[in-house]
Write a protein that holds these residues in place. Structure first.
Motif, mmCIF file in Angstrom:
data_model
loop_
_atom_site.group_PDB
_atom_site.id
_atom_site.type_symbol
_atom_site.label_atom_id
_atom_site.label_comp_id
_atom_site.label_asym_id
_atom_site.label_seq_id
_atom_site.Cartn_x
_atom_site.Cartn_y
_atom_site.Cartn_z
ATOM 1 N N LYS A 104 -1.409 18.263 -0.689
ATOM 2 C CA LYS A 104 -1.613 19.465 -1.506
ATOM 3 C C LYS A 104 -0.612 20.570 -1.193
ATOM 4 C CE LYS A 104 -5.163 18.242 -3.940
ATOM 5 N NZ LYS A 104 -4.820 17.656 -5.219
ATOM 6 N N ILE A 105 0.179 20.392 -0.163
ATOM 7 C CA ILE A 105 1.241 21.373 0.064
ATOM 8 C C ILE A 105 2.553 20.744 -0.396
ATOM 9 C CG2 ILE A 105 0.065 22.509 1.988
ATOM 10 C CD1 ILE A 105 1.945 21.091 3.887
ATOM 11 N N THR A 106 3.524 21.602 -0.679
ATOM 12 C CA THR A 106 4.760 21.046 -1.238
ATOM 13 C C THR A 106 5.601 20.392 -0.145
ATOM 14 O OG1 THR A 106 5.850 23.173 -0.968
ATOM 15 C CG2 THR A 106 4.872 22.717 -3.115
ATOM 16 N N LYS A 107 6.471 19.520 -0.598
ATOM 17 C CA LYS A 107 7.370 18.809 0.308
ATOM 18 C C LYS A 107 8.215 19.816 1.092
ATOM 19 C CE LYS A 107 10.648 14.977 -0.237
ATOM 20 N NZ LYS A 107 11.978 15.518 0.015
ATOM 21 N N GLU A 108 8.664 20.859 0.382
ATOM 22 C CA GLU A 108 9.516 21.866 1.033
ATOM 23 C C GLU A 108 8.765 22.561 2.157
ATOM 24 O OE1 GLU A 108 9.025 21.553 -2.204
ATOM 25 O OE2 GLU A 108 10.910 21.667 -3.302
ATOM 26 N N LEU A 109 7.498 22.891 1.883
ATOM 27 C CA LEU A 109 6.716 23.604 2.894
ATOM 28 C C LEU A 109 6.460 22.693 4.093
ATOM 29 C CD1 LEU A 109 5.443 26.471 2.985
ATOM 30 C CD2 LEU A 109 3.254 25.376 2.589
ATOM 31 N N TRP A 110 6.120 21.437 3.798
ATOM 32 C CA TRP A 110 5.874 20.497 4.888
ATOM 33 C C TRP A 110 7.123 20.324 5.750
ATOM 34 C CZ3 TRP A 110 3.227 18.236 8.372
ATOM 35 C CH2 TRP A 110 3.710 17.089 8.995
ATOM 36 N N GLU A 111 8.247 20.170 5.111
ATOM 37 C CA GLU A 111 9.478 19.941 5.867
ATOM 38 C C GLU A 111 9.813 21.140 6.746
ATOM 39 O OE1 GLU A 111 11.595 16.940 2.695
ATOM 40 O OE2 GLU A 111 12.807 18.520 3.572
ATOM 41 N N HIS A 112 9.517 22.336 6.227
ATOM 42 C CA HIS A 112 9.817 23.536 7.028
ATOM 43 C C HIS A 112 8.898 23.604 8.256
ATOM 44 C CE1 HIS A 112 11.482 27.400 7.905
ATOM 45 N NE2 HIS A 112 10.264 27.880 8.069
ATOM 46 N N ILE A 113 7.617 23.357 8.045
ATOM 47 C CA ILE A 113 6.682 23.384 9.178
ATOM 48 C C ILE A 113 7.086 22.316 10.195
ATOM 49 C CG2 ILE A 113 4.263 22.993 9.858
ATOM 50 C CD1 ILE A 113 3.546 23.906 6.946
ATOM 51 N N ASN A 114 7.469 21.190 9.675
ATOM 52 C CA ASN A 114 7.848 20.077 10.537
ATOM 53 C C ASN A 114 9.102 20.390 11.348
ATOM 54 O OD1 ASN A 114 7.029 17.477 11.241
ATOM 55 N ND2 ASN A 114 8.775 16.642 10.164
ATOM 56 N N SER A 115 10.091 21.014 10.723
ATOM 57 C CA SER A 115 11.316 21.321 11.476
ATOM 58 C C SER A 115 11.034 22.424 12.500
ATOM 59 C CB SER A 115 12.464 21.691 10.541
ATOM 60 O OG SER A 115 12.160 22.864 9.862
ATOM 61 N N LEU A 116 10.134 23.342 12.149
ATOM 62 C CA LEU A 116 9.729 24.374 13.106
ATOM 63 C C LEU A 116 9.041 23.734 14.317
ATOM 64 C CD1 LEU A 116 9.465 27.441 13.574
ATOM 65 C CD2 LEU A 116 7.345 27.384 12.273
ATOM 66 N N TYR A 117 8.219 22.756 14.039
ATOM 67 C CA TYR A 117 7.515 22.025 15.107
ATOM 68 C C TYR A 117 8.524 21.365 16.056
ATOM 69 C CZ TYR A 117 4.989 18.070 17.177
ATOM 70 O OH TYR A 117 4.486 17.139 18.052
ATOM 71 N N HIS A 118 9.537 20.753 15.484
ATOM 72 C CA HIS A 118 10.524 20.091 16.339
ATOM 73 C C HIS A 118 11.338 21.110 17.139
ATOM 74 C CE1 HIS A 118 9.541 16.129 15.069
ATOM 75 N NE2 HIS A 118 9.753 16.399 13.796
ATOM 76 N N TYR A 119 11.615 22.257 16.523
ATOM 77 C CA TYR A 119 12.364 23.291 17.238
ATOM 78 C C TYR A 119 11.558 23.812 18.427
ATOM 79 C CZ TYR A 119 14.768 27.647 18.246
ATOM 80 O OH TYR A 119 15.419 28.658 18.889
ATOM 81 N N ILE A 120 10.292 24.111 18.188
ATOM 82 C CA ILE A 120 9.476 24.709 19.250
ATOM 83 C C ILE A 120 9.148 23.694 20.346
ATOM 84 C CG2 ILE A 120 7.135 24.316 18.295
ATOM 85 C CD1 ILE A 120 8.302 27.666 19.659
ATOM 86 N N ASN A 121 9.243 22.413 20.021
ATOM 87 C CA ASN A 121 8.964 21.378 21.020
ATOM 88 C C ASN A 121 10.227 20.837 21.696
ATOM 89 O OD1 ASN A 121 6.008 20.543 21.256
ATOM 90 N ND2 ASN A 121 6.287 20.884 19.074
ATOM 91 N N ALA A 122 11.363 21.426 21.396
ATOM 92 C CA ALA A 122 12.605 20.951 22.039
ATOM 93 C C ALA A 122 12.486 21.145 23.553
ATOM 94 C CB ALA A 122 13.795 21.726 21.490
ATOM 95 N N PRO A 123 12.830 20.122 24.335
ATOM 96 C CA PRO A 123 12.610 20.208 25.790
ATOM 97 C C PRO A 123 13.358 21.356 26.464
ATOM 98 C CG PRO A 123 13.220 17.979 25.097
ATOM 99 C CD PRO A 123 13.378 18.842 23.906
ATOM 100 N N ASP A 124 14.496 21.795 25.883
ATOM 101 C CA ASP A 124 15.276 22.828 26.562
ATOM 102 C C ASP A 124 14.869 24.250 26.174
ATOM 103 O OD1 ASP A 124 16.147 22.549 23.981
ATOM 104 O OD2 ASP A 124 18.256 22.908 24.436
ATOM 105 N N LEU A 125 13.891 24.401 25.296
ATOM 106 C CA LEU A 125 13.533 25.749 24.833
ATOM 107 C C LEU A 125 13.009 26.653 25.969
ATOM 108 C CD1 LEU A 125 13.481 27.302 22.043
ATOM 109 C CD2 LEU A 125 11.019 26.975 22.162
ATOM 110 N N PRO A 126 12.095 26.175 26.829
ATOM 111 C CA PRO A 126 11.618 27.061 27.903
ATOM 112 C C PRO A 126 12.757 27.567 28.793
ATOM 113 C CG PRO A 126 10.201 25.146 27.705
ATOM 114 C CD PRO A 126 11.378 24.900 26.824
#
Lengths: 317, 477
Positions: A104-126
């Motif tokens: 029910k959410i658009t592909k664009e919205l899903w992809e953005h949330i998903n890329s944000l998830y990968h960014y925030i979970n990058a091992p070197d972020l902390p």
């Protein structure tokens, strides 16, 4: 508008947007406080305290110990796995809800949330948060949330999913505005006639994205009453309490229009009373005590409304 | 770039013969020759980012219990099948599905094939996926298999064999569709010059079939896709198909049965559901009939299904037809029901219940693959040429304890298609899963399928759960 959608999916879209709005507000506040921490202000008696008080479950003692510790706050707020309300954990929760309502959410919205998830979970972020790159991380995250709102607005269909998303977003925004406002009025005993200067109020106004609008809308004197008027009663300010309640009311109306259940009418009446209470408050003649009551009552009633709203629409188990 | 990999003289490579590149691959090779190593690396990264951003991932958990999301490997070089080869595949699958549907209709009703002595009754009765609870059921248009993923392999001379029939919840179709989407982005010039058949109409064909199965004669029946939930490894595919078809994606907890009708719980009350495309195995569908402790299904669903108030896609009980021991009888089914010779061959299969066949297998274990009849995904399999002596002995003990549970097949050297690995073309074994859809108007197969690749050198196991990857599959004129 399609008159029904799966309760579970509606719940997912509601909470997706509550989590995203909460994270957005928290990051904006963090960004404000972090940048202002580079200035040695004379009257900064709170440091990161308003942020830590509202957005974390740290004890009073822990907050006192860390309210000026930028390194700790950055890591704790952004990437700490043990902080249930860290950006990382909130994005994970938002993504879980997005996954549950992915059709029910658009592909664009899903992809953005998903890329944000990968960014925030990058091992070197902390590690980055411990270096001079921290500011660019926080800035990027803030931009990602602006982009999220843009994609949400530009791509999502205006159906029931939009109504649930909007209500979730604005309940969260309203609660944030009230709580952060309380964090600045409480230390001065809700004194509307005091003479706190613009440097004091700047932290609150920037945290709510309302600083520039405040400067353009009000004369530069006796800020205490004007700031209250701006963040609570200004219907042109998108983070004010009255604006967010108006938004909730509009979308609640759409949801309830074709719903003949008595519980739906009760819920609408309940919300009507909450909104009217604020609408018919005479803010020009507001007393200090009334200000405290307005904020406290509105917060309590809104929390009760969100519980009853969930029971009516999401009780699928 | 090295475009002449070392060929295996005993195997069939689909891109190269010992005389050089096959005609169908010449355009692709020409494009590859013009790419620099940087171009290739960039295209591989582009493909990986595409899958990562779409959330087409699976999670690997480390010691710290922190999940790391990985994509399923995608090789950017397409696999090409010519139109004449495809025509054989297409007609063979259509024939096979026609027979399998007739078998399922028969086995849950008259059981003529048993009465005529074609298939032993004990084989069917001992099949764990034969569902007694749906015996005598009448399904819409007598179709039991609406969606099939038939696994094909090519032997040493390039000839096609059916390896297995997946007739329950075949997965992977989203990879077929997404692999094409990413190929369009990374090799637009190759696609425009090769006249490749379209696969993107698959969701539309599927949706039309689902609508046609509605028990209620209404213009806009409620079709839903039932998923086990967000933690299922195929969840991405479920959301993808639901979105492509515009149907709600439901979980078991979203549905309720009342008065033998199925309803979904919506924000404005209960709405009747007509057709359920379920991606949930039979045993989880209804805790009142199958696993009582499962919360994935819907209590009362089988009762509503038996009453004909809801259609389930695929039908319940199809597992009896894709059981690995029953598979050996598909050629006989084709002869019995259609009076035709099978177009596609089976891989020779030895029944471990048969003493003679078992002894033959035990004497030649190193050249056999042993499979558990009720397992899939590459689990419960012993590759005779890779297993240790100890593993082979253990396998024999397990077979003797429950021979019905095992079959054996000679190890077939699957065909190879070169993959780009470390900047070089290297031969890797592949299989092919085309997706067939059966509706009231017959069988439709979108020209293409999922090519799965065993990425480890020499490996014949292509399953994604065992480290396999995939390729885009082109049917070209």
């Amino acid at each position: 508008m399609n008159s029904h959608m799966l309760s579970r999916v509606a719940d997912g879209m509601y909470w997706l947007n509550r989590y995203m709005e909460r994270t957005n507000g928290m990051l904006r506040t963090l960004n404000t406080f972090y940048i202002l921490s580079f200035d040695k202000e004379m009257n900064d008696s709170q440091g990161y305290k308003p942020l830590l008080e509202y957005y974390t479950d740290l004890s009073e003692t822990q907050i006192i110990q860390s309210q000026y510790d930028t390194n700790f706050v950055l890591k704790y707020i952004v990437s700490d796995n043990l902080n249930t309300n860290s950006v990382k954990n909130l994005v994970v929760k938002a993504r879980e809800n997005a996954r549950g309502s992915q059709d029910k959410i658009t592909k664009e919205l899903w992809e953005h949330i998903n890329s944000l998830y990968h960014y925030i979970n990058a091992p070197d972020l902390p590690n980055k948060l411990e270096t001079h790159e921290a500011l660019s991380v926080v800035t990027k995250l803030n931009k990602e949330f602006l982009l999220y709102n843009g994609i949400l607005n530009m791509t999502m269909p205006r159906g029931m999913g939009w109504c649930f998303s909007s209500i979730g977003k604005h309940i969260e925004r309203c609660l944030q505005t009230i709580s952060i406002t309380q964090a600045y009025y409480k230390p001065i005993n809700y004194n509307l006639d005091g003479d706190e200067d613009l440097l004091y109020w700047r932290r609150l106004l920037l945290s709510l994205s309302g600083y520039e609008q405040y400067l353009k809308s009000y004369s530069n004197i006796s800020h205490n009453r004007k700031v209250a008027q701006h963040v609570i009663f200004n219907s042109d300010f998108s983070h004010s309490v009255i604006y967010t309640l108006g938004y909730i009311n509009e979308y609640l109306g759409y949801l309830i229009k074709d719903n003949n259940l008595s519980e739906a009418r009760t819920l609408q009446n309940q919300f009507g009373r909450l909104k009217s209470y604020l609408e018919y408050t005479d803010y020009h003649n507001l007393t200090n005590q009334q200000l405290e009551e307005v904020l406290d009552n509105t917060r309590k009633q809104l929390i009760q409304f969100s519980t009853d709203f969930s029971k009516l629409f999401f009780s699928y188990t | 770039m090295n475009l002449t990999p070392k060929l295996n003289p005993k195997g069939w490579d689909e891109m190269f013969s010992n005389k050089g590149a096959r005609t169908s691959y010449r355009n692709v090779l020409h494009t590859l020759q013009n790419l620099t190593p940087d171009n290739i690396e960039q295209k591989q990264k582009q493909a990986a980012d595409f899958f990562m951003n779409q959330g087409i991932t699976f999670t690997v958990y480390g010691d710290d219990n922190q999940g790391i999301e990985r994509i399923f490997p995608f090789d950017i070089i397409p696999r090409i099948i010519t139109q004449s080869e495809w025509s054989e595949v297409e007609s063979g699958i259509k024939q096979r599905l026609k027979a399998l549907n007739l078998f399922l209709e028969d086995i849950y009703n008259e059981q003529l094939i048993i009465k005529e002595g074609i298939i032993p009754a004990s084989l069917v009765a001992s099949c764990p996926h034969y569902i007694q609870e749906v015996h005598g059921i009448k399904v819409p248009h007598n179709i039991h298999v609406h969606i099939a993923g038939i696994d094909l392999i090519r032997g040493a001379k390039g000839e096609f064999f059916v390896l297995e029939d997946n007739l329950r919840c075949p997965s992977g179709v989203s990879y077929m569709l997404e692999n094409r989407e990413i190929t369009k982005r990374i090799f637009p010039e190759m696609l425009s010059s090769n006249h490749i058949s379209m696969v993107s109409n698959y969701p539309m064909i599927l949706h039309n079939i689902l609508v046609s199965l509605s028990p209620r004669n209404i213009s806009n029946p409620n079709v839903v896709l039932l998923t086990p939930g967000i933690y299922n490894s195929a969840y991405y595919e479920h959301t993808f198909l639901a979105r492509q078809m515009g149907v709600p994606l439901v979980e078991g907890r979203d549905l309720v049965v009342s008065n033998n009708r199925v309803y979904m719980k919506t924000t404005s009350g209960l709405q009747q559901v007509d057709v359920i495309y379920r991606r949930l195995d039979d045993e989880y569908l209804d805790p009142l009939v199958f696993k009582p402790d499962s919360t994935l299904g819907v209590p009362g669903l089988i009762s509503a299904y038996r009453q004909g108030n809801v259609a389930l896609v695929n039908a319940v009980g199809n597992g009896v037809a894709d059981d690995k021991a029953v598979y050996a009888y598909v050629p006989q089914m084709i002869q019995f029901y259609l009076n035709e010779e099978p177009i596609l061959k089976n891989v020779p299969t030895y029944q471990m219940e048969n003493v003679e066949e078992r002894e033959h297998v035990f004497a030649d274990m190193e050249n056999m693959v042993i499979k558990e009849t009720n397992q899939s995904g590459g689990y419960g399999m012993i590759m005779g040429n890779k297993a240790t002596q100890e593993e082979l002995e253990k396998g024999k003990i397990a077979i003797l304890a429950n021979p019905r549970n095992f079959i054996a097949q000679p190890i077939i050297q699957l065909s190879t298609v070169p993959c780009l690995i470390d900047g070089k073309l290297k031969l890797r074994h592949v299989d092919l899963r085309p997706y067939a859809l059966c509706g009231p108007n017959g069988v439709e197969i979108v020209p293409g399928g999922l090519t799965r690749v065993a990425l480890t050198e020499g490996s014949l196991v292509v399953n994604s759960s065992q480290g396999g990857g995939s390729k885009d599959t082109w049917i070209v004129e």
